[in-house]
Design a protein around this motif. Structure first.
Motif, PDB file in Angstrom:
ATOM      1  N   GLY A  38     -41.627 -39.907 -34.273  1.00  0.00           N
ATOM      2  CA  GLY A  38     -42.682 -40.393 -35.149  1.00  0.00           C
ATOM      3  C   GLY A  38     -43.881 -40.899 -34.367  1.00  0.00           C
ATOM      4  O   GLY A  38     -43.836 -41.025 -33.142  1.00  0.00           O
ATOM      5  N   GLY A  39     -44.943 -41.185 -35.081  1.00  0.00           N
ATOM      6  CA  GLY A  39     -46.199 -41.530 -34.439  1.00  0.00           C
ATOM      7  C   GLY A  39     -46.556 -43.000 -34.448  1.00  0.00           C
ATOM      8  O   GLY A  39     -47.705 -43.352 -34.143  1.00  0.00           O
ATOM      9  N   ASP A  40     -45.597 -43.852 -34.776  1.00  0.00           N
ATOM     10  CA  ASP A  40     -45.864 -45.288 -34.761  1.00  0.00           C
ATOM     11  C   ASP A  40     -45.804 -45.809 -33.330  1.00  0.00           C
ATOM     12  O   ASP A  40     -44.742 -45.787 -32.707  1.00  0.00           O
ATOM     13  N   GLY A  41     -46.930 -46.279 -32.817  1.00  0.00           N
ATOM     14  CA  GLY A  41     -47.002 -46.707 -31.425  1.00  0.00           C
ATOM     15  C   GLY A  41     -46.058 -47.840 -31.092  1.00  0.00           C
ATOM     16  O   GLY A  41     -45.426 -47.836 -30.021  1.00  0.00           O
ATOM     17  N   ALA A  42     -45.932 -48.805 -31.993  1.00  0.00           N
ATOM     18  CA  ALA A  42     -45.053 -49.946 -31.737  1.00  0.00           C
ATOM     19  C   ALA A  42     -43.595 -49.508 -31.678  1.00  0.00           C
ATOM     20  O   ALA A  42     -42.819 -49.979 -30.833  1.00  0.00           O
ATOM     21  N   ARG A  43     -43.213 -48.580 -32.551  1.00  0.00           N
ATOM     22  CA  ARG A  43     -41.833 -48.091 -32.542  1.00  0.00           C
ATOM     23  C   ARG A  43     -41.564 -47.271 -31.284  1.00  0.00           C
ATOM     24  O   ARG A  43     -40.500 -47.386 -30.672  1.00  0.00           O
ATOM     25  N   LEU A  44     -42.520 -46.434 -30.893  1.00  0.00           N
ATOM     26  CA  LEU A  44     -42.370 -45.667 -29.662  1.00  0.00           C
ATOM     27  C   LEU A  44     -42.201 -46.586 -28.460  1.00  0.00           C
ATOM     28  O   LEU A  44     -41.371 -46.349 -27.586  1.00  0.00           O
ATOM     29  N   ALA A  45     -42.997 -47.655 -28.438  1.00  0.00           N
ATOM     30  CA  ALA A  45     -42.911 -48.610 -27.334  1.00  0.00           C
ATOM     31  C   ALA A  45     -41.552 -49.296 -27.310  1.00  0.00           C
ATOM     32  O   ALA A  45     -40.945 -49.466 -26.242  1.00  0.00           O
ATOM     33  N   ALA A  46     -41.040 -49.661 -28.491  1.00  0.00           N
ATOM     34  CA  ALA A  46     -39.733 -50.310 -28.561  1.00  0.00           C
ATOM     35  C   ALA A  46     -38.623 -49.358 -28.114  1.00  0.00           C
ATOM     36  O   ALA A  46     -37.690 -49.759 -27.412  1.00  0.00           O
TER      37      ALA A  46
END
Length: 228
Positions: A21-29
């Motif tokens: 997915g493209g959610d930056g915060a989720r990718l970072a987590a």
């Protein structure tokens, strides 16, 4: 061939926007979880980028969250790697030539390359790259790949040619369709590590999945006597 440090390919996690997915915060987590579980290298992968600014924000968020724990590379896009201050780039056979990427990124950056054939492995001797990933080894749904999988025998052949071209210490990984059921066989065939997408980021519990894969890779390297 470059001034880059040795690259540890044992567990190479690809943060694919199509999977994660493209959610930056989720990718970072997810990146932090992967690093905590034993990932040794991470890559931001977005094959079709409709919005470079949004992609850059995501890469910066991931890099900030990682805080240098493991190197972060960007797939294909040298410009985004430069703008985000990422540690390097991974290039396909149709992307910018490694020599041009090296000229832009500098001697201290990590430049990786995808290999699909033994003939491509033969060319490693003259390319300023720090590692290569061989694939696809197995069939995968994570990438539209027109070429048939090389399989374990094909992987072993390409590894052999890569070692002839660049020596035994040059890191060679494997990609495509690799998971906990076949990671050890991939290492036994000669790879120094595995690059994974769905097996790591395709469900929850990323840290646990990373820990399991890393343990399997480390055990297979120890059995082979090829840990680097």
């Amino acid at each position: 061939m470059s001034g880059s440090p040795h690259v540890d390919l044992r567990l190479y996690g690809l943060l694919d926007v199509g999977i994660c997915g493209g959610d930056g915060a989720r990718l970072a987590a997810m990146a932090v979880e992967a690093a905590s579980g034993g990932c040794t290298l991470l890559q931001y992968r977005e094959k079709d980028i409709p919005n470079a600014r949004a992609a850059l924000e995501r890469i910066r968020a991931i890099r900030s969250a990682l805080a240098g724990r493991v190197p972060l590379l960007v797939n294909d896009r040298v410009d985004l790697a430069l703008a985000a201050g990422a540690e390097g780039v991974h290039l396909g056979q149709g992307d910018m030539h490694p020599a041009d990427a090296r000229a832009l990124l500098g001697a201290g950056a990590i430049v990786g390359l995808t290999l699909k054939t033994a003939a491509q492995a033969d060319e490693l001797y003259r390319l300023p790259v720090d590692y290569a990933c061989i694939g696809g080894v197995f069939a995968t749904g994570s990438k539209d790949n027109p070429d048939p999988p090389v399989g374990l025998e094909g992987l072993a052949r390409i590894v052999f040619r890569g070692r002839l071209a660049r020596g035994t210490s040059f890191p060679l990984g494997a990609i495509a369709g690799i998971d906990s059921s076949n990671a050890a066989a991939v290492i036994a065939a000669g790879a120094d590590g595995v690059a994974v997408i769905s097996a790591l980021f395709g469900a929850e519990a990323v840290e646990g999945r990373a820990r399991d894969l890393r343990a399997r890779v480390d055990a297979a390297l120890a059995e082979r006597g090829g840990a680097r």
